[in-house]
Design a protein around this motif. Sequence first.
Motif, PDB file in Angstrom:
ATOM      1  N   SER A  48       6.313  30.629  -9.395  1.00  0.00           N
ATOM      2  CA  SER A  48       6.245  30.840 -10.346  1.00  0.00           C
ATOM      3  C   SER A  48       4.856  30.555 -10.971  1.00  0.00           C
ATOM      4  O   SER A  48       4.880  30.849 -12.053  1.00  0.00           O
ATOM      5  N   LYS A  49       4.044  29.498 -10.777  1.00  0.00           N
ATOM      6  CA  LYS A  49       2.749  29.146 -11.030  1.00  0.00           C
ATOM      7  C   LYS A  49       3.309  28.667 -12.670  1.00  0.00           C
ATOM      8  O   LYS A  49       2.220  28.483 -13.962  1.00  0.00           O
ATOM      9  N   TYR A  50       4.546  27.744 -12.656  1.00  0.00           N
ATOM     10  CA  TYR A  50       4.375  27.150 -14.071  1.00  0.00           C
ATOM     11  C   TYR A  50       4.822  25.667 -13.679  1.00  0.00           C
ATOM     12  O   TYR A  50       5.889  25.654 -12.790  1.00  0.00           O
ATOM     13  N   ILE A  51       4.799  25.056 -14.491  1.00  0.00           N
ATOM     14  CA  ILE A  51       4.718  23.582 -15.205  1.00  0.00           C
ATOM     15  C   ILE A  51       5.790  23.156 -16.544  1.00  0.00           C
ATOM     16  O   ILE A  51       5.525  24.217 -16.981  1.00  0.00           O
ATOM     17  N   SER A  52       6.980  22.178 -16.304  1.00  0.00           N
ATOM     18  CA  SER A  52       7.231  22.122 -17.467  1.00  0.00           C
ATOM     19  C   SER A  52       8.010  20.417 -17.169  1.00  0.00           C
ATOM     20  O   SER A  52       7.382  19.944 -16.382  1.00  0.00           O
ATOM     21  N   LEU A  53       7.082  19.758 -18.238  1.00  0.00           N
ATOM     22  CA  LEU A  53       7.855  18.219 -18.535  1.00  0.00           C
ATOM     23  C   LEU A  53       8.969  18.469 -19.977  1.00  0.00           C
ATOM     24  O   LEU A  53       8.762  18.970 -21.093  1.00  0.00           O
ATOM     25  N   PHE A  54      10.349  16.873 -19.188  1.00  0.00           N
ATOM     26  CA  PHE A  54      10.709  17.572 -19.876  1.00  0.00           C
ATOM     27  C   PHE A  54      11.137  16.190 -20.718  1.00  0.00           C
ATOM     28  O   PHE A  54      10.799  15.166 -20.320  1.00  0.00           O
ATOM     29  N   ILE A  55      11.549  15.993 -21.584  1.00  0.00           N
ATOM     30  CA  ILE A  55      11.828  13.985 -22.772  1.00  0.00           C
ATOM     31  C   ILE A  55      13.293  14.538 -22.854  1.00  0.00           C
ATOM     32  O   ILE A  55      13.418  15.004 -23.720  1.00  0.00           O
ATOM     33  N   ARG A  56      14.386  13.564 -22.522  1.00  0.00           N
ATOM     34  CA  ARG A  56      15.514  12.866 -22.682  1.00  0.00           C
ATOM     35  C   ARG A  56      15.926  11.958 -24.589  1.00  0.00           C
ATOM     36  O   ARG A  56      14.285  11.550 -23.990  1.00  0.00           O
ATOM     37  N   ASP A  57      16.203  12.404 -24.869  1.00  0.00           N
ATOM     38  CA  ASP A  57      16.734  11.294 -25.925  1.00  0.00           C
ATOM     39  C   ASP A  57      15.329  10.758 -26.286  1.00  0.00           C
ATOM     40  O   ASP A  57      14.745   9.844 -27.061  1.00  0.00           O
TER      41      ASP A  57
END
Lengths: 113, 113
Positions: free
Chosen positions: A69-78
Amino acid sequence: QKEVEQDPGPLSVPEGAIVSLNCTYSNSAFQYFMWYRQYSRKGPELLMYTYSSGNKEDGRFTAQVDKSSKYISLFIRDSQPSDSATYLCAMSEDGGSNYKLTFGKGTLLTVNP
Amino acid sequence: GAVVSQHPSRVICKSGTSVKIECRSLDFQATTMFWYRQFPKQSLMLMATSNEGSKATYEQGVEKDKFLINHASLTLSTLTVTSAHPEDSSFYICRAWGGTEAFFGQGTRLTVV
């Protein structure tokens, strides 16, 4: 179309929230994907580094890459107030740190106590 | 982590004058130095890449006679903006590669009046 698209925000969330930051890109040759964090008046510091598709977790941070999908993500918890910074995605075709990086514009995140 | 010291952090100069920006790697040898420029609300854009002892390689659209890069030693690289004009006002930042990782300097905010 720019090579790397990143919503500049600003993004404001309460402390403890889950934050999702994203970038899309058009160059299918990109193989190395990075997230940098930049505090005000400082240079960017490498936060996460991934190769090809998949997930990588480091503490409260998770990086995801979906090359199809040519898609990157960064998730930050808490999320914490100390996470307030500008987050830049970056990617390269080869070599990671020693190769030319193409950056997104950066997303300004504020975590409110 | 490794430290890259960039000076000055902020400079204001008159149109037509030259400004020199220095980047020093304090605890590693930087074999490659990348110089970036960032205009407001834009991405970090690579200007040039220099290897110690060699001439810099400039990206398309970057004037090599205007942006002079010197990388004479493994711990010091300089970027000189010659005959600066208001349109050169920007955020300039170096990124030093030391063989295994790369680190950013703190950046220089240049304002040409």
